[in-house]
Write a protein that holds these residues in place. Structure first.
Motif, PDB file in Angstrom:
ATOM      1  N   ASP A   1       0.860  -1.187   0.000  1.00 55.43           N
ATOM      2  CA  ASP A   1       0.000   0.000   0.000  1.00 55.43           C
ATOM      3  C   ASP A   1       0.892   1.231   0.000  1.00 55.43           C
ATOM      4  OD1 ASP A   1      -1.790   2.040   0.325  1.00 55.43           O
ATOM      5  OD2 ASP A   1      -2.735   1.266   2.143  1.00 55.43           O
ATOM      6  N   ARG A   2       1.056   1.825  -1.170  1.00 53.13           N
ATOM      7  CA  ARG A   2       1.971   2.970  -1.318  1.00 53.13           C
ATOM      8  C   ARG A   2       1.504   4.177  -0.526  1.00 53.13           C
ATOM      9  NH1 ARG A   2       0.358   5.230  -7.346  1.00 53.13           N
ATOM     10  NH2 ARG A   2      -1.849   5.527  -6.894  1.00 53.13           N
ATOM     11  N   ASN A   3       0.221   4.212  -0.126  1.00 44.76           N
ATOM     12  CA  ASN A   3      -0.315   5.365   0.591  1.00 44.76           C
ATOM     13  C   ASN A   3      -0.161   5.270   2.106  1.00 44.76           C
ATOM     14  OD1 ASN A   3      -1.252   6.428  -1.858  1.00 44.76           O
ATOM     15  ND2 ASN A   3      -3.164   5.281  -1.701  1.00 44.76           N
ATOM     16  N   LEU A   4       0.475   4.224   2.593  1.00 47.48           N
ATOM     17  CA  LEU A   4       0.555   3.994   4.037  1.00 47.48           C
ATOM     18  C   LEU A   4       1.597   4.932   4.645  1.00 47.48           C
ATOM     19  CD1 LEU A   4      -0.952   2.118   5.947  1.00 47.48           C
ATOM     20  CD2 LEU A   4       0.906   0.481   5.727  1.00 47.48           C
ATOM     21  N   ALA A   5       1.187   6.166   4.815  1.00 43.63           N
ATOM     22  CA  ALA A   5       2.117   7.210   5.258  1.00 43.63           C
ATOM     23  C   ALA A   5       2.750   6.881   6.602  1.00 43.63           C
ATOM     24  CB  ALA A   5       1.381   8.551   5.326  1.00 43.63           C
ATOM     25  N   ASP A   6       1.994   6.244   7.486  1.00 42.56           N
ATOM     26  CA  ASP A   6       2.507   5.932   8.820  1.00 42.56           C
ATOM     27  C   ASP A   6       3.735   5.031   8.752  1.00 42.56           C
ATOM     28  OD1 ASP A   6       2.304   6.451  11.499  1.00 42.56           O
ATOM     29  OD2 ASP A   6       0.842   4.885  11.920  1.00 42.56           O
ATOM     30  N   ALA A   7       3.835   4.205   7.708  1.00 43.45           N
ATOM     31  CA  ALA A   7       5.010   3.340   7.566  1.00 43.45           C
ATOM     32  C   ALA A   7       6.274   4.181   7.384  1.00 43.45           C
ATOM     33  CB  ALA A   7       4.828   2.382   6.394  1.00 43.45           C
ATOM     34  N   HIS A   8       6.164   5.289   6.638  1.00 41.18           N
ATOM     35  CA  HIS A   8       7.310   6.188   6.506  1.00 41.18           C
ATOM     36  C   HIS A   8       7.684   6.775   7.867  1.00 41.18           C
ATOM     37  CE1 HIS A   8       7.692   6.191   2.150  1.00 41.18           C
ATOM     38  NE2 HIS A   8       6.372   6.319   2.043  1.00 41.18           N
ATOM     39  N   GLY A   9       6.674   7.132   8.658  1.00 36.72           N
ATOM     40  CA  GLY A   9       6.952   7.648   9.990  1.00 36.72           C
ATOM     41  C   GLY A   9       7.690   6.644  10.855  1.00 36.72           C
ATOM     42  N   PHE A  10       7.268   5.396  10.819  1.00 35.01           N
ATOM     43  CA  PHE A  10       7.931   4.361  11.614  1.00 35.01           C
ATOM     44  C   PHE A  10       9.360   4.106  11.126  1.00 35.01           C
ATOM     45  CE2 PHE A  10       3.595   2.770  12.944  1.00 35.01           C
ATOM     46  CZ  PHE A  10       3.767   3.092  14.281  1.00 35.01           C
ATOM     47  N   ILE A  11       9.587   4.184   9.815  1.00 34.27           N
ATOM     48  CA  ILE A  11      10.952   4.019   9.316  1.00 34.27           C
ATOM     49  C   ILE A  11      11.834   5.143   9.871  1.00 34.27           C
ATOM     50  CG2 ILE A  11      12.404   4.075   7.252  1.00 34.27           C
ATOM     51  CD1 ILE A  11      10.067   2.686   5.758  1.00 34.27           C
ATOM     52  N   GLY A  12      11.293   6.362   9.921  1.00 35.78           N
ATOM     53  CA  GLY A  12      12.033   7.458  10.535  1.00 35.78           C
ATOM     54  C   GLY A  12      12.366   7.165  11.983  1.00 35.78           C
ATOM     55  N   PHE A  13      11.420   6.583  12.715  1.00 37.16           N
ATOM     56  CA  PHE A  13      11.665   6.215  14.114  1.00 37.16           C
ATOM     57  C   PHE A  13      12.765   5.152  14.199  1.00 37.16           C
ATOM     58  CE2 PHE A  13      10.270   3.478  17.811  1.00 37.16           C
ATOM     59  CZ  PHE A  13      10.754   4.323  18.792  1.00 37.16           C
ATOM     60  N   GLY A  14      12.731   4.190  13.268  1.00 36.44           N
ATOM     61  CA  GLY A  14      13.782   3.174  13.246  1.00 36.44           C
ATOM     62  C   GLY A  14      15.156   3.781  13.054  1.00 36.44           C
ATOM     63  N   LYS A  15      15.246   4.778  12.173  1.00 37.60           N
ATOM     64  CA  LYS A  15      16.529   5.449  11.956  1.00 37.60           C
ATOM     65  C   LYS A  15      16.989   6.164  13.239  1.00 37.60           C
ATOM     66  CE  LYS A  15      16.916   4.323   7.573  1.00 37.60           C
ATOM     67  NZ  LYS A  15      16.843   5.299   6.476  1.00 37.60           N
ATOM     68  N   TYR A  16      16.030   6.728  13.993  1.00 38.40           N
ATOM     69  CA  TYR A  16      16.371   7.355  15.279  1.00 38.40           C
ATOM     70  C   TYR A  16      16.948   6.313  16.239  1.00 38.40           C
ATOM     71  CZ  TYR A  16      15.446   9.129  20.001  1.00 38.40           C
ATOM     72  OH  TYR A  16      15.559   9.494  21.314  1.00 38.40           O
TER      73      TYR A  16
ATOM     74  N   GLU B   1      20.250  12.099  11.330  1.00 38.66           N
ATOM     75  CA  GLU B   1      20.121  13.070  10.243  1.00 38.66           C
ATOM     76  C   GLU B   1      19.229  12.559   9.114  1.00 38.66           C
ATOM     77  OE1 GLU B   1      21.057  16.058  10.575  1.00 38.66           O
ATOM     78  OE2 GLU B   1      22.085  15.649  12.478  1.00 38.66           O
ATOM     79  N   GLU B   2      18.887  11.270   9.130  1.00 36.99           N
ATOM     80  CA  GLU B   2      18.025  10.702   8.098  1.00 36.99           C
ATOM     81  C   GLU B   2      16.548  10.727   8.481  1.00 36.99           C
ATOM     82  OE1 GLU B   2      19.356   6.838   6.744  1.00 36.99           O
ATOM     83  OE2 GLU B   2      21.409   7.277   7.380  1.00 36.99           O
ATOM     84  N   VAL B   3      16.250  11.029   9.729  1.00 39.74           N
ATOM     85  CA  VAL B   3      14.873  10.887  10.230  1.00 39.74           C
ATOM     86  C   VAL B   3      13.915  11.840   9.523  1.00 39.74           C
ATOM     87  CG1 VAL B   3      13.384  11.137  12.253  1.00 39.74           C
ATOM     88  CG2 VAL B   3      15.621  10.026  12.475  1.00 39.74           C
ATOM     89  N   GLU B   4      14.291  13.103   9.416  1.00 34.90           N
ATOM     90  CA  GLU B   4      13.350  14.107   8.936  1.00 34.90           C
ATOM     91  C   GLU B   4      12.874  13.831   7.516  1.00 34.90           C
ATOM     92  OE1 GLU B   4      12.997  18.933   8.328  1.00 34.90           O
ATOM     93  OE2 GLU B   4      14.388  18.145   9.849  1.00 34.90           O
ATOM     94  N   ALA B   5      13.721  13.269   6.669  1.00 33.85           N
ATOM     95  CA  ALA B   5      13.311  12.983   5.290  1.00 33.85           C
ATOM     96  C   ALA B   5      12.146  11.995   5.268  1.00 33.85           C
ATOM     97  CB  ALA B   5      14.489  12.426   4.497  1.00 33.85           C
TER      98      ALA B   5
END
Length: 528
Positions: free
Chosen positions: A385-400, A406-410
């Motif tokens: 599901d390409r629209n699953l925006a929350d997955a991008h948020g969780f990937i940012g959390f994983g990077k944290y 420095e990769e989180v905000e993207a």
């Protein structure tokens, strides 16, 4: 016709399922699915056969089909493990394998009643439209030549496909919807003709180098406008713009439709499993406090008691366990993460392509020191599901958690691009604030935490992190008032609880937590 098997009778004329002398309540699609499987019991029926026969060609998600199939099994005392009556044949389809006796009987309904319903005349009762049933009418092309039709039609087609991914949705297929192109329509008549609750219509207008798209969601029963949105963008890359518009519309409509369905369910004297699911989702969309989580848990538990194989309710119940641990709302967070993981693995054994289950499983694994696995699971969710925006948020959390701050905000910006008004933006803003705090950019982190609270003031953990950042920045008075505001939502929070629930052994992450502990002490949060 009556089909007799074991101690059950399926009466196709009365549309009733009986066990001995008792009526077994089943939803309309579950009844139709049972009837089709029994009537075609001499052969294996494919997924497409079921969709065409039961849903009249509507686009239905795999999770919705799995949920109805499991409900059918449950109604006749079967299960996915036993498959005593309904057997799944991997990569082939399904077959009813129990012995059946057919008993013919005189039809109960008259031809006149059937015609009366179809024409809307007489006293015959029309079937209730399925929940989350919607048709996307072809968007109107305003003030531009036919060369723009491909873009306008593309928006309509993509939106039809993407809305079908919403859990529990029934979306009228593109071929049917496009029969209304260029016609003046009455949404109430369309609602009756297609038996849907909602109609989405819109227009696209081009002026110079800009596009303006208007969309509105209408209640097909009343004709009332429920929601409207407008996009005004430069006409750069049309396909990129089409993807962005469709993603934003689909994500916004997801939240809006859940809220509308939850309000409908509140008025129902006898809510079923999906009614309760929508009420639970609406509750956690508003807040992630101990009280709201407990309220939502009650809804999901009741939904699963009525339908133990309800995929949507099971995933959302697992989300609650994860939220308790993620928000440091309990001392035994690891036990809740273990419970969430077990539940999600079971869901994926029933519905292996359910995107939200992959996403939450990824989030759980990130918080149990399997960060790379967790990010991979979120990427798998996005592939589904390409629209699953929350997955991008969780990937940012994983990077944290990995210290790659420095990769989180993207990743957060990508989530916001897909769904800028999402009910989960407060979580994404918090992740960005944590990353900037880890970088020592306290003022930037404060700005992100403030954005999080502006998006949703009912999240205690953001209050605590903002309090820590404010304290270290020297604003002790506001830090203490912010800490008190968080404690009003979560009175049990302590710094000790926060400390014992560390989620990574990365040195940057651990050093950041030490700074949070120090700021929280200055802000007056209890040590525990």
């Amino acid at each position: 016709m009556r089909y007799l098997f074991e101690d059950y009778a399926l009466d196709t004329d009365q549309r009733e399922l009986h066990r001995a002398s008792d009526i077994v309540p089943v939803a309309p699609q579950v009844f139709d699915l049972l009837e089709y499987l029994i009537r075609n019991r001499e052969q294996v029926v494919s997924r497409d056969d079921l969709l065409n026969a039961v849903w009249n060609g509507r686009i239905v998600s795999e999770a919705a089909l799995t949920t109805r199939l499991n409900a059918a099994r449950s109604a006749i005392g079967d299960s996915g493990e036993q498959q005593r009556l309904i057997k799944t044949l991997p990569r082939k389809g399904f077959r009813f394998v129990g012995p059946v006796q057919e008993v013919r009987r005189r039809p109960a309904a008259s031809v006149q009643d059937e015609l009366a319903w179809r024409t809307g005349n007489g006293s015959a009762v029309r079937p209730t439209a399925p929940r989350l049933s919607i048709v996307v009418l072809p968007f109107a092309n305003i003030g531009a030549g036919p060369e723009q039709d491909y873009f306008v039609d593309g928006v309509t087609e993509s939106l039809t496909t993407d809305l079908s991914r919403i859990a529990g949705s029934f979306v009228i297929a593109r071929n049917t919807a496009f029969t209304f192109k260029g016609r003046a329509v009455d949404v109430k008549l369309i609602g009756r003709e297609l038996n849907v609750r909602y109609v989405l219509e819109g227009s696209v207008q081009r002026g110079g180098n800009r596009f303006r798209l208007n969309a509105q969601l209408i209640d097909a029963e009343t004709g009332n406008h429920l929601w409207a949105e407008r996009f005004d963008k430069p006409a750069a890359d049309l396909f990129d713009m089409q993807d962005e518009i469709v993603s934003r519309l689909a994500n916004t409509l997801n939240a809006e439709l859940i809220e509308v369905e939850a309000r409908r369910a509140e008025r129902s004297p006898h809510p079923d499993a999906m009614d309760l699911y929508f009420q639970g989702r609406a509750s956690i969309n508003k807040a992630l406090t101990p009280a709201s989580i407990e309220r939502a848990r009650n809804f999901f538990a009741r939904a699963l008691a009525l339908d133990p194989e309800n995929i949507e309710a099971a995933v959302s119940a697992a989300h609650l366990d994860m939220a308790l641990a993620s928000g440091h709302l309990t001392d035994d967070g690891i036990l809740h993460l273990d419970a969430a993981e077990s539940a999600l693995i079971r869901v994926l054994s029933l519905a292996p392509n359910y995107p939200r289950a992959h996403m939450f499983l990824g989030a759980v694994r990130m918080q149990t020191r399997r960060i790379a696995e967790g990010i991979a699971a979120c990427n798998q969710a996005l592939a589904l599901d390409r629209n699953l925006a929350d997955a991008h948020g969780f990937i940012g959390f994983g990077k944290y958690l990995m210290g790659r701050i420095e990769e989180v905000e993207a990743h957060i910006q990508e989530a916001l691009r897909l769904s800028p008004r999402d009910t989960r933006t407060f979580i994404w803003f918090m992740f960005a604030g944590m990353a900037r705090f880890a970088a020592g950019a306290d003022l930037e982190s404060i700005a992100w935490f403030r954005r999080s609270l502006e998006s949703n003031r009912n999240h205690p953990h953001t209050h605590f992190q903002l309090a820590a950042a404010l304290a270290l920045a020297g604003d002790v008075m506001e830090a203490r008032s912010t800490a008190l505001a968080g404690l009003a939502f979560d009175p049990g929070f302590t710094i000790r609880r926060y400390r014992v629930n560390a989620r990574s052994d990365n040195p940057i992450y651990l050093a950041t937590r030490e700074r949070f502990y120090a700021g929280m002490r200055i802000a007056g949060l209890p040590e525990g």
